[in-house]
Design a protein around this motif. Structure first.
Motif, PDB file in Angstrom:
ATOM      1  N   ALA A  14      39.985  43.484  37.454  1.00 53.00           N
ATOM      2  CA  ALA A  14      38.605  42.997  37.504  1.00 53.00           C
ATOM      3  C   ALA A  14      38.105  42.638  36.099  1.00 53.00           C
ATOM      4  CB  ALA A  14      37.710  44.055  38.147  1.00 53.00           C
ATOM      5  N   LYS A  15      38.444  43.473  35.105  1.00 51.63           N
ATOM      6  CA  LYS A  15      38.052  43.183  33.711  1.00 51.63           C
ATOM      7  C   LYS A  15      38.638  41.837  33.284  1.00 51.63           C
ATOM      8  CE  LYS A  15      37.056  47.606  31.488  1.00 51.63           C
ATOM      9  NZ  LYS A  15      37.757  48.796  32.097  1.00 51.63           N
ATOM     10  N   LYS A  16      39.910  41.658  33.579  1.00 57.57           N
ATOM     11  CA  LYS A  16      40.575  40.399  33.194  1.00 57.57           C
ATOM     12  C   LYS A  16      39.940  39.213  33.916  1.00 57.57           C
ATOM     13  CE  LYS A  16      45.054  42.255  31.817  1.00 57.57           C
ATOM     14  NZ  LYS A  16      46.185  43.025  32.397  1.00 57.57           N
ATOM     15  N   SER A  17      39.523  39.452  35.153  1.00 51.26           N
ATOM     16  CA  SER A  17      38.933  38.340  35.925  1.00 51.26           C
ATOM     17  C   SER A  17      37.611  37.911  35.299  1.00 51.26           C
ATOM     18  CB  SER A  17      38.728  38.742  37.394  1.00 51.26           C
ATOM     19  OG  SER A  17      37.596  39.585  37.550  1.00 51.26           O
ATOM     20  N   LEU A  18      36.885  38.879  34.733  1.00 53.88           N
ATOM     21  CA  LEU A  18      35.612  38.556  34.071  1.00 53.88           C
ATOM     22  C   LEU A  18      35.867  37.689  32.837  1.00 53.88           C
ATOM     23  CD1 LEU A  18      33.313  41.713  34.246  1.00 53.88           C
ATOM     24  CD2 LEU A  18      32.692  39.343  34.695  1.00 53.88           C
ATOM     25  N   GLU A  19      36.902  38.071  32.081  1.00 54.39           N
ATOM     26  CA  GLU A  19      37.252  37.275  30.898  1.00 54.39           C
ATOM     27  C   GLU A  19      37.622  35.855  31.316  1.00 54.39           C
ATOM     28  OE1 GLU A  19      39.242  41.274  28.860  1.00 54.39           O
ATOM     29  OE2 GLU A  19      40.503  39.499  29.247  1.00 54.39           O
ATOM     30  N   HIS A  20      38.401  35.780  32.405  1.00 51.37           N
ATOM     31  CA  HIS A  20      38.820  34.478  32.911  1.00 51.37           C
ATOM     32  C   HIS A  20      37.606  33.662  33.356  1.00 51.37           C
ATOM     33  CE1 HIS A  20      41.484  31.607  35.010  1.00 51.37           C
ATOM     34  NE2 HIS A  20      40.524  31.572  35.905  1.00 51.37           N
ATOM     35  N   ALA A  21      36.672  34.331  34.018  1.00 54.72           N
ATOM     36  CA  ALA A  21      35.467  33.652  34.517  1.00 54.72           C
ATOM     37  C   ALA A  21      34.657  33.051  33.374  1.00 54.72           C
ATOM     38  CB  ALA A  21      34.609  34.623  35.325  1.00 54.72           C
ATOM     39  N   GLN A  22      34.569  33.824  32.263  1.00 54.62           N
ATOM     40  CA  GLN A  22      33.837  33.322  31.088  1.00 54.62           C
ATOM     41  C   GLN A  22      34.476  32.027  30.594  1.00 54.62           C
ATOM     42  OE1 GLN A  22      31.160  34.881  30.405  1.00 54.62           O
ATOM     43  NE2 GLN A  22      31.401  37.100  30.098  1.00 54.62           N
ATOM     44  N   LYS A  23      35.809  32.077  30.413  1.00 57.97           N
ATOM     45  CA  LYS A  23      36.527  30.893  29.878  1.00 57.97           C
ATOM     46  C   LYS A  23      36.414  29.714  30.834  1.00 57.97           C
ATOM     47  CE  LYS A  23      40.231  33.536  27.581  1.00 57.97           C
ATOM     48  NZ  LYS A  23      40.966  34.383  28.575  1.00 57.97           N
ATOM     49  N   ASN A  24      36.434  30.041  32.124  1.00 51.27           N
ATOM     50  CA  ASN A  24      36.527  29.009  33.150  1.00 51.27           C
ATOM     51  C   ASN A  24      35.149  28.539  33.652  1.00 51.27           C
ATOM     52  OD1 ASN A  24      38.506  27.556  34.639  1.00 51.27           O
ATOM     53  ND2 ASN A  24      38.038  28.777  36.458  1.00 51.27           N
ATOM     54  N   ASN A  25      34.086  29.124  33.089  1.00 49.14           N
ATOM     55  CA  ASN A  25      32.722  28.805  33.508  1.00 49.14           C
ATOM     56  C   ASN A  25      32.441  29.069  34.976  1.00 49.14           C
ATOM     57  OD1 ASN A  25      31.754  27.973  30.993  1.00 49.14           O
ATOM     58  ND2 ASN A  25      32.805  25.997  31.237  1.00 49.14           N
ATOM     59  N   ASN A  26      32.990  30.173  35.507  1.00 53.30           N
ATOM     60  CA  ASN A  26      32.642  30.551  36.887  1.00 53.30           C
ATOM     61  C   ASN A  26      31.335  31.336  36.850  1.00 53.30           C
ATOM     62  OD1 ASN A  26      36.028  30.851  37.026  1.00 53.30           O
ATOM     63  ND2 ASN A  26      34.988  29.658  38.612  1.00 53.30           N
ATOM     64  N   THR A  27      30.458  31.041  37.783  1.00 49.18           N
ATOM     65  CA  THR A  27      29.147  31.701  37.765  1.00 49.18           C
ATOM     66  C   THR A  27      29.055  32.883  38.750  1.00 49.18           C
ATOM     67  OG1 THR A  27      28.358  30.042  39.345  1.00 49.18           O
ATOM     68  CG2 THR A  27      27.920  29.634  37.009  1.00 49.18           C
ATOM     69  N   VAL A  28      29.960  32.902  39.719  1.00 52.29           N
ATOM     70  CA  VAL A  28      29.975  34.033  40.665  1.00 52.29           C
ATOM     71  C   VAL A  28      31.410  34.498  40.884  1.00 52.29           C
ATOM     72  CG1 VAL A  28      29.297  34.886  42.945  1.00 52.29           C
ATOM     73  CG2 VAL A  28      28.073  32.957  41.927  1.00 52.29           C
ATOM     74  N   LEU A  29      31.648  35.804  40.767  1.00 50.87           N
ATOM     75  CA  LEU A  29      32.969  36.344  41.088  1.00 50.87           C
ATOM     76  C   LEU A  29      32.899  37.019  42.455  1.00 50.87           C
ATOM     77  CD1 LEU A  29      32.536  36.746  37.795  1.00 50.87           C
ATOM     78  CD2 LEU A  29      34.799  37.746  38.020  1.00 50.87           C
ATOM     79  N   ILE A  30      33.899  36.765  43.278  1.00 51.41           N
ATOM     80  CA  ILE A  30      33.952  37.429  44.585  1.00 51.41           C
ATOM     81  C   ILE A  30      35.173  38.341  44.585  1.00 51.41           C
ATOM     82  CG2 ILE A  30      34.113  37.132  47.079  1.00 51.41           C
ATOM     83  CD1 ILE A  30      32.988  34.286  46.681  1.00 51.41           C
ATOM     84  N   PHE A  31      34.914  39.655  44.581  1.00 54.99           N
ATOM     85  CA  PHE A  31      36.002  40.635  44.587  1.00 54.99           C
ATOM     86  C   PHE A  31      36.446  40.869  46.038  1.00 54.99           C
ATOM     87  CE2 PHE A  31      35.434  41.003  40.323  1.00 54.99           C
ATOM     88  CZ  PHE A  31      34.883  42.146  39.752  1.00 54.99           C
TER      89      PHE A  31
END
Ligand SMILES: Nc1nc2c(ncn2[C@@H]2O[C@H](COP(=O)(O)OP(=O)(O)OP(=O)(O)O)[C@@H](O)[C@H]2O)c(=O)[nH]1
Ligand SMILES: Nc1nc2c(ncn2[C@@H]2O[C@H](COP(=O)(O)OP(=O)(O)OP(=O)(O)O)[C@@H](O)[C@H]2O)c(=O)[nH]1
Ligand SMILES: [Mg+2]
Ligand SMILES: [Mg+2]
Lengths: 291, 273
Positions: free
Chosen positions: A167-184
């Motif tokens: 999940a931590k890594k996904s947040l980092e990825h989201a920042q780089k990728n400009n994702n505004t919502v993460l769905i776990f």
């Protein structure tokens, strides 16, 4: 149908079809039977019946010219009110926002995660599907395939068995990728499995989760009440997604869940194909339960 | 309640509540409580009387174990609604047969859902059995070819997975009939068991499921899963009573060994826990 049965009960007294003490009892018993047959949990049925009884006594049903119709309307209105306000929206007010799908095994979390992503895309958000089910065979591939087939961004960490780390890594990825919502997407689990519940609590403590959504199979039986209560008491849920409503189950669990947790049913799923999740309509659900 | 005391109205309500909460359904629960009242059952006789009633209800269905003859090809066609636990059950059943020395072939008959074939493939590796899977294949022709393979290569167990489908989906039920017909035509002296997998957490819709699936593909066995959760699976009583379908297997977890042969007494005792 329930309305036909109520008409028969009232007609059978033969006394100018009015509501008497006797046939009120019979009518209430029939309503109870209909709700239990629709899989509303017993304790919820009991409290529902007693509130209906008060309304019947208080609302001059006895003097109405069509008591069975009045009675059905009282039941339908009460059910609709209890099922909650229409369209309780998702609170996605941080950037990025995080939604966590959770629930019993096979309830439809993975499929609903992809459908939720489509809904968010339509609303102009940029969702990222995150594969946190590290247990079920091919769970990651399942979500990856749904994401790929529907052009949704996807993140997984295939040989990592630590969901907090993924999940931590996904947040980092989201920042780089400009994702505004993460769905776990998380693994199915029993609410009585303390290790698995601890995993959800760990995720909950490590991340600001905007929406914890309990995904419930609409065919669920009497257990709906304790399952919803237990998940809510242990984790705190923000809302519910009710799935497989394209089936012919009455879905009485909807009443049990909302009545017990006071949390809203936010979205519904009505099929296997990946289309946006739909809004919940309490009046339609009430009609379905009483069908 | 003191021993040999008469059961009072509140206690009858409690009994009815227990039955309803176990998903027996309101009609069956009310019927059982009425019987207790008619026969003036004392509280000390309550549990034995109820246990006997439960056994009687289950005995409406034939008292059978899962069909198996090691000198034949034993075909198990697994069907049921979405998410009931079919694929997982097949993995467990495959493992059980493999441990007993049988030669098992799994058939990845769910050619529709994302990663379904891969999921069964992983189970086949865990159980150390063979699998027939083919991208874009037609389920009916896969089943046909699997039975052919079984004859040529001496598999004596063939377990066929199918895609989950809700019973009110006419086209999907028609598709299932087609697969069953292909299997039925291919059978020579072999055993065939058509297993309906029911989710143990579900409510009264399970009876409707069983009705439709039975009418479509002649169910010979019920497998009820997820009994490691809090629900009791009481739906099998009205299925036994109304449809005379026997429960033969239960799923009690997500691990490969979490499968048991159905045992009436154990199941009934668990209702009282
Ligand atoms: N007909 C129908 N099928 C659905 C719906 N939602 C999910 N499914 C199906 O239900 C089955 C289970 O769905 P999943 O998304 O794998 O469920 P899950 O909660 O992720 O399962 P676990 O991860 O094992 O707990 C799949 O066959 C889905 O295609 C729905 O609304 N209608
Ligand atoms: N706790 C518990 N979970 C189970 C049991 N049987 C299956 N499951 C879980 O239920 C979920 C669905 O199982 P599947 O085997 O994918 O169900 P299915 O019927 O093949 O689903 P579809 O093919 O999508 O229709 C998975 O998370 C399984 O691990 C059981 O006996 N107990
Ligand atoms: Mg999943
Ligand atoms: Mg499957």
């Amino acid at each position: 149908s329930l309305s036909e049965k109520l008409q028969q009960i009232i007609a059978s007294t033969g006394k100018n079809s009015t509501l008497t003490d006797d046939n009120i009892q019979d009518a209430l018993r029939e309503i109870r039977r209909a709700l239990l047959g629709a899989d509303v949990s017993l304790n919820v049925v009991k409290s529902f019946i007693s509130s209906i009884k008060n309304k019947v006594v208080g609302e001059k049903v006895v003097e109405s010219t069509n008591p069975s119709q009045t009675l059905i309307k009282i039941v339908n209105d009460e059910l609709t009110n209890l099922l909650g306000e229409k369209q309780a929206p998702l609170k996605l007010d941080t950037n990025p926002s995080i939604i966590m799908m959770l629930g019993l095994q096979g309830s439809g979390k993975t499929t609903s995660a992809a459908k939720l992503a489509l809904k968010l895309k339509k609303e102009g958000k940029s969702p990222l599907l995150v594969a946190l089910d590290v247990y079920r065979p091919a769970a990651i591939l399942q979500l990856k395939t749904l994401a790929k087939d529907n052009n949704i961004d996807f993140f997984s960490d295939e040989n990592n068995s630590d969901v907090v780390d993924i999940a931590k890594k996904s947040l980092e990825h989201a920042q780089k990728n400009n994702n505004t919502v993460l769905i776990f997407d998380t693994a199915g689990r029993l609410q009585i499995d303390s290790d698995m519940m601890a995993e959800l609590m760990l995720l909950s403590h490590n991340f600001k989760i905007n929406e914890k959504l309990l995904v419930v199979d609409s065919m669920i039986g009497q257990a709906a009440l304790e399952v919803a209560l237990d998940f809510d008491e242990q984790l705190g849920i923000d809302g519910v997604i009710l799935t497989k409503l394209d089936g012919d189950t009455k879905g009485g669990c909807a009443l049990s869940i909302v009545h017990a947790t006071k949390k809203p049913i936010k979205l519904i799923a009505t099929g296997e194909n990946i289309v946006p999740l739909e809004d919940f309509h309490p009046d339609r659900m009430a009609n379905r339960i009483l069908g | 309640i003191t021993n040999d005391d008469v059961i009072n109205e509140y206690e009858f309500d409690d009994i009815e509540s227990m039955l309803i909460k176990a998903d027996l359904g309101v009609d069956l629960s009310v019927e059982l409580v009425e019987k207790l009242k008619d026969k003036k059952i004392k509280s000390s006789q309550l549990k034995p009387f109820l246990k006997e009633e439960f056994v009687n209800i289950l005995n409406n269905a034939p008292d059978e174990k899962l069909k198996f003859d090691k000198n034949k090809i034993n075909i198990y066609f697994v069907v049921g609604v979405n998410g009931a636990g079919k694929t997982t059950l097949i993995g467990k059943l495959a493992n059980k047969f493999k441990k007993e020395g049988q030669k098992v072939l799994l058939v990845a008959g769910d050619t529709f859902r994302a990663a379904a074939e891969e999921q069964l493939d992983i189970w086949s590796k865990r159980a150390e059995v063979d699998i027939l899977r083919e991208d874009k294949a037609d389920s009916a022709s896969l089943a046909y070819r699997a039975i052919d393979s079984a004859r040529k290569e001496n598999y004596n167990v063939v377990i066929i997975d199918s895609a989950g489908r809700l019973q009110n989906k006419f086209n999907l039920i028609e598709e299932l009939k087609k697969i069953k017909n292909v299997i039925a035509k291919k059978i020579e002296n072999d055993n065939l068991e058509t297993i309906l997998v029911l989710d143990g957490t579900q409510g009264q819709n399970g009876l409707n499921q069983a009705m439709v699936f039975n009418e479509a593909v002649d169910i010979s066995a019920i497998a009820i899963t997820k009994l490691d959760g809090t629900p009791k699976g009481g739906i099998i009583f009205s299925i036994a009573k109304t449809l005379k379908l026997p429960t033969k297997l239960i799923g009690i977890g997500e691990g490969i060994n979490d499968i048991k042969e159905f045992n009436k007494d154990e199941f009934i005792s668990a209702l009282f826990d």
